[in-house]
Design a protein around this motif. Structure first.
Motif, PDB file in Angstrom:
ATOM      1  N   SER A  46     -16.823   6.418  -4.309  1.00 23.35           N
ATOM      2  CA  SER A  46     -15.517   5.976  -4.810  1.00 23.35           C
ATOM      3  C   SER A  46     -15.496   5.954  -6.336  1.00 23.35           C
ATOM      4  O   SER A  46     -14.470   6.247  -6.956  1.00 23.35           O
ATOM      5  CB  SER A  46     -15.195   4.580  -4.295  1.00 23.35           C
ATOM      6  OG  SER A  46     -15.147   4.576  -2.899  1.00 23.35           O
ATOM      7  N   PRO A 103     -15.704  -3.647  -6.340  1.00 23.33           N
ATOM      8  CA  PRO A 103     -15.087  -3.010  -5.162  1.00 23.33           C
ATOM      9  C   PRO A 103     -13.653  -3.485  -4.909  1.00 23.33           C
ATOM     10  O   PRO A 103     -13.363  -4.093  -3.887  1.00 23.33           O
ATOM     11  CB  PRO A 103     -16.007  -3.408  -4.003  1.00 23.33           C
ATOM     12  CG  PRO A 103     -17.148  -4.138  -4.607  1.00 23.33           C
ATOM     13  CD  PRO A 103     -16.761  -4.582  -5.967  1.00 23.33           C
ATOM     14  N   GLY A 104     -12.762  -3.249  -5.864  1.00 20.71           N
ATOM     15  CA  GLY A 104     -11.351  -3.621  -5.723  1.00 20.71           C
ATOM     16  C   GLY A 104     -10.935  -4.607  -6.812  1.00 20.71           C
ATOM     17  O   GLY A 104     -11.782  -5.184  -7.502  1.00 20.71           O
ATOM     18  N   THR A 133     -22.143  -8.146  -4.037  1.00 19.85           N
ATOM     19  CA  THR A 133     -21.926  -6.814  -3.453  1.00 19.85           C
ATOM     20  C   THR A 133     -22.850  -5.749  -4.026  1.00 19.85           C
ATOM     21  O   THR A 133     -22.995  -4.684  -3.439  1.00 19.85           O
ATOM     22  CB  THR A 133     -20.490  -6.330  -3.732  1.00 19.85           C
ATOM     23  OG1 THR A 133     -20.295  -6.341  -5.143  1.00 19.85           O
ATOM     24  CG2 THR A 133     -19.476  -7.196  -3.064  1.00 19.85           C
ATOM     25  N   LYS A 160      -9.408  -7.442  -6.213  1.00 19.10           N
ATOM     26  CA  LYS A 160      -9.710  -8.799  -5.741  1.00 19.10           C
ATOM     27  C   LYS A 160     -11.098  -9.257  -6.221  1.00 19.10           C
ATOM     28  O   LYS A 160     -11.227 -10.339  -6.785  1.00 19.10           O
ATOM     29  CB  LYS A 160      -9.668  -8.804  -4.215  1.00 19.10           C
ATOM     30  CG  LYS A 160      -8.643  -9.737  -3.610  1.00 19.10           C
ATOM     31  CD  LYS A 160      -8.706  -9.592  -2.080  1.00 19.10           C
ATOM     32  CE  LYS A 160      -7.370  -9.901  -1.469  1.00 19.10           C
ATOM     33  NZ  LYS A 160      -7.299  -9.577  -0.041  1.00 19.10           N
ATOM     34  N   SER A 203      -6.164   1.583  -6.861  1.00 19.97           N
ATOM     35  CA  SER A 203      -5.544   1.468  -5.535  1.00 19.97           C
ATOM     36  C   SER A 203      -4.078   1.873  -5.505  1.00 19.97           C
ATOM     37  O   SER A 203      -3.665   2.685  -4.689  1.00 19.97           O
ATOM     38  CB  SER A 203      -5.636   0.028  -5.030  1.00 19.97           C
ATOM     39  OG  SER A 203      -6.963  -0.308  -4.789  1.00 19.97           O
ATOM     40  N   PRO A 237     -20.014  -1.067  -6.620  1.00 25.14           N
ATOM     41  CA  PRO A 237     -18.986  -0.504  -5.728  1.00 25.14           C
ATOM     42  C   PRO A 237     -19.493   0.852  -5.225  1.00 25.14           C
ATOM     43  O   PRO A 237     -20.376   1.439  -5.856  1.00 25.14           O
ATOM     44  CB  PRO A 237     -17.774  -0.307  -6.627  1.00 25.14           C
ATOM     45  CG  PRO A 237     -18.135  -0.804  -7.975  1.00 25.14           C
ATOM     46  CD  PRO A 237     -19.586  -1.107  -8.032  1.00 25.14           C
ATOM     47  N   THR A 261      -6.144   2.754  -1.939  1.00 24.69           N
ATOM     48  CA  THR A 261      -6.419   1.371  -1.519  1.00 24.69           C
ATOM     49  C   THR A 261      -7.750   1.235  -0.762  1.00 24.69           C
ATOM     50  O   THR A 261      -8.486   0.282  -0.968  1.00 24.69           O
ATOM     51  CB  THR A 261      -5.265   0.849  -0.639  1.00 24.69           C
ATOM     52  OG1 THR A 261      -4.960   1.852   0.332  1.00 24.69           O
ATOM     53  CG2 THR A 261      -4.032   0.561  -1.448  1.00 24.69           C
ATOM     54  N   GLY A 262      -8.043   2.205   0.098  1.00 22.46           N
ATOM     55  CA  GLY A 262      -9.253   2.104   0.913  1.00 22.46           C
ATOM     56  C   GLY A 262     -10.546   2.421   0.165  1.00 22.46           C
ATOM     57  O   GLY A 262     -11.626   2.121   0.658  1.00 22.46           O
ATOM     58  N   TRP A 263     -10.422   3.016  -1.020  1.00 23.01           N
ATOM     59  CA  TRP A 263     -11.625   3.425  -1.751  1.00 23.01           C
ATOM     60  C   TRP A 263     -12.285   2.222  -2.432  1.00 23.01           C
ATOM     61  O   TRP A 263     -13.461   2.250  -2.742  1.00 23.01           O
ATOM     62  CB  TRP A 263     -11.290   4.470  -2.819  1.00 23.01           C
ATOM     63  CG  TRP A 263     -10.687   5.730  -2.297  1.00 23.01           C
ATOM     64  CD1 TRP A 263      -9.414   5.891  -1.828  1.00 23.01           C
ATOM     65  CD2 TRP A 263     -11.309   7.014  -2.205  1.00 23.01           C
ATOM     66  NE1 TRP A 263      -9.217   7.205  -1.453  1.00 23.01           N
ATOM     67  CE2 TRP A 263     -10.364   7.912  -1.681  1.00 23.01           C
ATOM     68  CE3 TRP A 263     -12.581   7.499  -2.535  1.00 23.01           C
ATOM     69  CZ2 TRP A 263     -10.633   9.254  -1.464  1.00 23.01           C
ATOM     70  CZ3 TRP A 263     -12.850   8.847  -2.329  1.00 23.01           C
ATOM     71  CH2 TRP A 263     -11.890   9.704  -1.789  1.00 23.01           C
ATOM     72  N   ARG A 264     -11.504   1.189  -2.692  1.00 24.10           N
ATOM     73  CA  ARG A 264     -11.970  -0.069  -3.279  1.00 24.10           C
ATOM     74  C   ARG A 264     -12.592   0.098  -4.664  1.00 24.10           C
ATOM     75  O   ARG A 264     -13.805   0.003  -4.834  1.00 24.10           O
ATOM     76  CB  ARG A 264     -12.964  -0.807  -2.350  1.00 24.10           C
ATOM     77  CG  ARG A 264     -12.562  -0.981  -0.897  1.00 24.10           C
ATOM     78  CD  ARG A 264     -11.193  -1.562  -0.702  1.00 24.10           C
ATOM     79  NE  ARG A 264     -11.016  -2.879  -1.276  1.00 24.10           N
ATOM     80  CZ  ARG A 264      -9.951  -3.210  -2.005  1.00 24.10           C
ATOM     81  NH1 ARG A 264      -8.976  -2.338  -2.253  1.00 24.10           N
ATOM     82  NH2 ARG A 264      -9.833  -4.420  -2.474  1.00 24.10           N
ATOM     83  N   GLU A 306       0.845  -1.203   0.000  1.00 29.46           N
ATOM     84  CA  GLU A 306       0.000   0.000   0.000  1.00 29.46           C
ATOM     85  C   GLU A 306       0.875   1.246   0.000  1.00 29.46           C
ATOM     86  O   GLU A 306       1.685   1.423   0.912  1.00 29.46           O
ATOM     87  CB  GLU A 306      -0.846  -0.054   1.269  1.00 29.46           C
ATOM     88  CG  GLU A 306      -1.573   1.191   1.596  1.00 29.46           C
ATOM     89  CD  GLU A 306      -2.606   0.949   2.684  1.00 29.46           C
ATOM     90  OE1 GLU A 306      -3.776   0.881   2.339  1.00 29.46           O
ATOM     91  OE2 GLU A 306      -2.221   0.826   3.870  1.00 29.46           O
TER      92      GLU A 306
END
Ligand code: GLU
Length: 402
Positions: free
Chosen positions: A278, A99-100, A271, A102, A240, A274, A246-249, A41
């Motif tokens: 963000s 949301p990211g 989900t 991942k 990110s 997102p 990174t935290g905004w996803r 990060e």
């Protein structure tokens, strides 16, 4: 009475990057002088113009559900980005936002894998690839590399690992955890093999695209080298790492419509969209000023040089100079079997990492988690002062092993 958990969950391990970062955080909260080199990060703050775009979105009332796989404005910004940076042409129907990074990989794997399907993953790999494949019901097939191969697979190794069950290959360049980068020529040799197997899909994780140190080395993603290969490539990226968000996803990808449609169906049942806020911030990140990236890159390069020089000088450690990302992956092979001053034996890279944390308060991630031992990963996305102190403690730790 204890609850019986899902059998599926037994197939996977906790994420070592997340676990080590959390452990370092907890030790810090207890007042220990821990320097965490385990989190992938950047330490920079999200740039102001991006934060302002998010605040404006809140004030405009953009705080409701959005289209499941991304607002049109963000899809348009992503299409522009792919054209501008990668010479890839996509329409909105080829774009998915999650949301990211991942969840993009999750969605792609869950949407496409059936039991028995194989996914080729070069090791060392980012910790989550094999576990995501397992959770999705597939079988990871690992191609092992080593420091002698510059941690890169060859066309021969790729060919040997392909079977009639191969569904995907996952590529990641610049690499987490090694910082190695595939050249155009190397990607072309892999393409020559993949051309012989038209049913194999390619997932390229380009999240470290903007972190490339050799100026003469332009970033290349596999899809831009061959039109046919691009029709079966999912090109994945996110905000990110490049924009320190990174935290905004927010992760995204461009790829075949059938897969994008399936990912949307899945996300609609998991989900949903997102975060709306963000997404508006990501529109600004991709469309807005990119000049600050140059300064960040210079700062990362200075850190890389410092860490490479210091770690390579440590007794028993050996590493390659990373060409991208913000990781370095030293071998600690020469230290295996040695003892700490209080008599603890370093049997493997996990012992190395845990003893380093216990005695010198430096948190790193052991190589076993990335599928290649005995190595460890340092994330140098932190200030040069902290890096110097951390490397000095690592040097001291290695010196004290007998
Ligand atoms: N990708 C970063 C890392 O490797 C973030 C943590 C994670 O999700 O693994 O450290």
């Amino acid at each position: 009475m204890s609850i019986k958990l899902s059998k599926n969950l037994e197939k996977i391990a906790p994420s070592a990057t997340v676990a080590m970062t959390q452990l370092a955080r907890e030790l810090k909260n207890e007042g220990k002088d821990v320097i965490s080199l385990s989190a992938g990060e950047p330490d920079f703050d999200t740039p102001d113009h991006i934060k302002t775009a998010a605040i404006d979105a809140i004030n405009r009332g953009e705080t409701k559900y959005t289209a499941v796989d991304g607002i049109d404005e963000l899809k348009e910004a992503i299409i522009k980005k792919f054209k501008r940076d990668n010479n890839l042409s996509f329409s909105k129907e080829n774009i998915s936002v999650a949301p990211g990074g991942k969840p993009i990989i999750y969605n792609a794997m869950i949407a496409t894998l059936n039991p028995g399907d194989e996914v080729i993953i070069p090791s060392p790999y980012w910790v989550s690839y094999p576990d995501i494949v397992k959770l999705a019901g597939g079988t990871p097939v690992i191609i092992e590399t080593s420091i002698e191969d510059n941690f890169k697979i060859t066309d021969t190794k790729l060919k040997q690992s392909i079977t009639e069950h191969t569904k995907w290959i996952i590529l990641n360049s610049p690499s987490n955890p090694t910082g190695e980068v595939y050249t155009q020529y190397e990607l072309e040799t892999l393409i020559d093999v993949l051309k012989q197997y038209p049913n194999i899909y390619i997932l390229t994780d380009d999240i470290y695209e903007h972190l490339l140190y050799d100026r003469s080395n332009k970033f290349i993603t596999i899809g831009q080298l061959d039109d046919e290969i691009n029709t079966r490539t999912l090109t994945m990226n996110g905000v990110s790492k490049a924009y320190s968000m990174t935290g905004w996803r927010i992760g995204y990808c461009g790829g075949p419509k059938t897969i994008i449609d399936a990912m949307r169906k899945l996300q609609g049942q998991s989900t949903s969209n997102p975060s709306s806020i963000s997404q508006w911030a990501a529109v600004e990140a991709l469309n807005g000023d990119q000049d600050f990236l140059k300064n960040w890159l210079e700062s990362f390069e200075e850190r890389r040089n410092k860490v490479f020089e210091m770690i390579n000088s440590a007794k028993g450690l050996k590493c390659l100079k990373p060409k991208g990302a913000f990781y370095i992956y030293p071998s600690c092979e020469e230290l295996i079997g040695k003892k700490t001053p209080d008599g603890k034996v370093i049997n493997n890279d996990k012992d190395f990492a845990m003893n380093l944390l216990e005695t010198k308060s430096i948190s790193i991630v052991h190589g076993e988690a990335f599928g290649l031992s005995p190595y460890f990963r340092i994330s140098y996305a932190t200030s040069i002062e902290k890096l110097e102190t951390a490397c000095n403690r690592i040097i001291e730790f290695c010196d004290e092993l007998e």
